[in-house]
Design an enzyme around this catalytic site. Sequence first.
Site, short mmCIF file in Angstrom:
data_model
loop_
_atom_site.label_atom_id
_atom_site.label_comp_id
_atom_site.label_asym_id
_atom_site.label_seq_id
_atom_site.Cartn_x
_atom_site.Cartn_y
_atom_site.Cartn_z
CG ASP A 1 -9.52 -6.50 -3.45
OD1 ASP A 1 -8.65 -5.68 -3.79
OD2 ASP A 1 -10.11 -7.25 -4.25
CG ASN B 1 0.52 -7.23 -6.60
OD1 ASN B 1 1.35 -6.64 -7.29
ND2 ASN B 1 -0.67 -7.62 -7.07
P1 ATP Z 1 -3.69 -6.66 -5.24
O1 ATP Z 1 -5.11 -6.57 -4.80
O2 ATP Z 1 -2.89 -5.45 -4.85
O3 ATP Z 1 -3.51 -7.07 -6.66
P2 ATP Z 1 -2.79 -9.38 -4.38
O4 ATP Z 1 -3.97 -10.15 -3.95
O5 ATP Z 1 -2.14 -9.71 -5.65
O6 ATP Z 1 -3.06 -7.82 -4.28
P3 ATP Z 1 -0.91 -10.64 -2.62
O7 ATP Z 1 0.36 -10.09 -2.08
O8 ATP Z 1 -0.83 -11.77 -3.59
O9 ATP Z 1 -1.71 -9.44 -3.21
O10 ATP Z 1 -1.85 -11.15 -1.43
C1 ATP Z 1 -2.18 -10.38 -0.31
C2 ATP Z 1 -1.96 -11.19 0.96
O11 ATP Z 1 -2.74 -12.40 0.89
C3 ATP Z 1 -0.52 -11.64 1.16
O12 ATP Z 1 0.15 -10.70 1.95
C4 ATP Z 1 -0.70 -12.95 1.91
O13 ATP Z 1 -0.85 -12.69 3.30
C5 ATP Z 1 -2.01 -13.50 1.40
N1 ATP Z 1 -1.86 -14.50 0.32
C6 ATP Z 1 -2.22 -14.35 -0.97
N2 ATP Z 1 -1.98 -15.47 -1.68
C7 ATP Z 1 -1.47 -16.36 -0.81
C8 ATP Z 1 -1.02 -17.72 -0.93
N3 ATP Z 1 -1.06 -18.39 -2.08
N4 ATP Z 1 -0.54 -18.33 0.18
C9 ATP Z 1 -0.50 -17.68 1.36
N5 ATP Z 1 -0.91 -16.41 1.52
C10 ATP Z 1 -1.39 -15.75 0.47
#
Ligand code: ATP
Length: 299
Positions: free
Chosen positions: A229, A149
């Site tokens: 994930d 992320n």
């Molecule tokens: P990691 O597991 O690496 O910590 P993360 O869940 O923090 O990952 P994000 O980039 O926040 O990674 O989310 C992954 C994907 O989920 C994003 O690319 C997006 O497509 C979707 N996503 C997550 N949160 C949202 C949201 N609030 N609104 C829209 N899409 C979202």
Amino acid sequence: SDEKTILSIQSYVTHGYVGNKAASFPLQLHGFDVDGVNTVSLSNHSGYSIIRGHRMDIQEYETLMEGMRLNNFLPSYRYVITGYINNADIVRRVRDTVNEIRTLREKEGKKLTFFCDPVMGDDGIMYCKPEVLEAYKELIKFADVATPNYYEASLLSGVNVTDMTTALQAADWFHAQGTSNVIIKSFRTKEDPQNLHFLFSTMATGGKTPQRFTGVVPYHEGRYTGTGDLFAASLLAFSHQHPMEVAVGIAMGVLQDVILSTRNEGGDGTSSLMSRELRVTKSVQSLLNPANVAEVKPM
Ligand code: ATP
């Protein structure tokens, strides 16, 4: 040959959908054999105030891998995917596991693709020890595909990712380490707060400079757990059949579909912790053929 075999090194939770609980079902639906190494076995994810269970230590990891090695299971994996580990010794040892599998398969003329999600934190909060960050800086060199992320990309690269310019700089850091594909899954910019932007940067085309792709997905208010994930698992599944830039757009679509269906069932991502659990099992269609595929544009 169409080998659909994965060694998936991630967390396990009894309740809810993060780690292997979020990744296994979608991958199995796609027809993959998913062999899980559960780095933790917990009652639920750490967003809840109460949490009980067990965390794997390095001895346990080595014992498990010894069983895998003695049974000669290791060369059977077409893919390795890693998620939440949060143990520097294990992160370091995963590098040995990946190299061992790669070497064994090369002897048979077979490929291994390693997807590394360097799970360390989110939105400015690091939930692992600094030594885990240092261990990931080494592991990432062996990843074929990294899916940080924006915060994890910042921690690793030292570039504070706040917009496309800084995302590109962070992606270049990954390429300099030897990671040929990096997807910075989402970042919000000041100019366009209603969307999440993503960047896919690849050296896989063989040129001297990376090829870049970008796109947006609508931002939904609230925080959902397990999104990273489910994204990484979907990316792996679709990249098995499609070029990576195509897989990125479909995997973004899976997340949109599943977040929307989570919201439709009352999970607005804010009111209660239960509401943040992705409805992973509710729509097979969304996992296999999502409606909201994102457009992925070359830059
Ligand atoms: P990691 O597991 O690496 O910590 P993360 O869940 O923090 O990952 P994000 O980039 O926040 O990674 O989310 C992954 C994907 O989920 C994003 O690319 C997006 O497509 C979707 N996503 C997550 N949160 C949202 C949201 N609030 N609104 C829209 N899409 C979202």
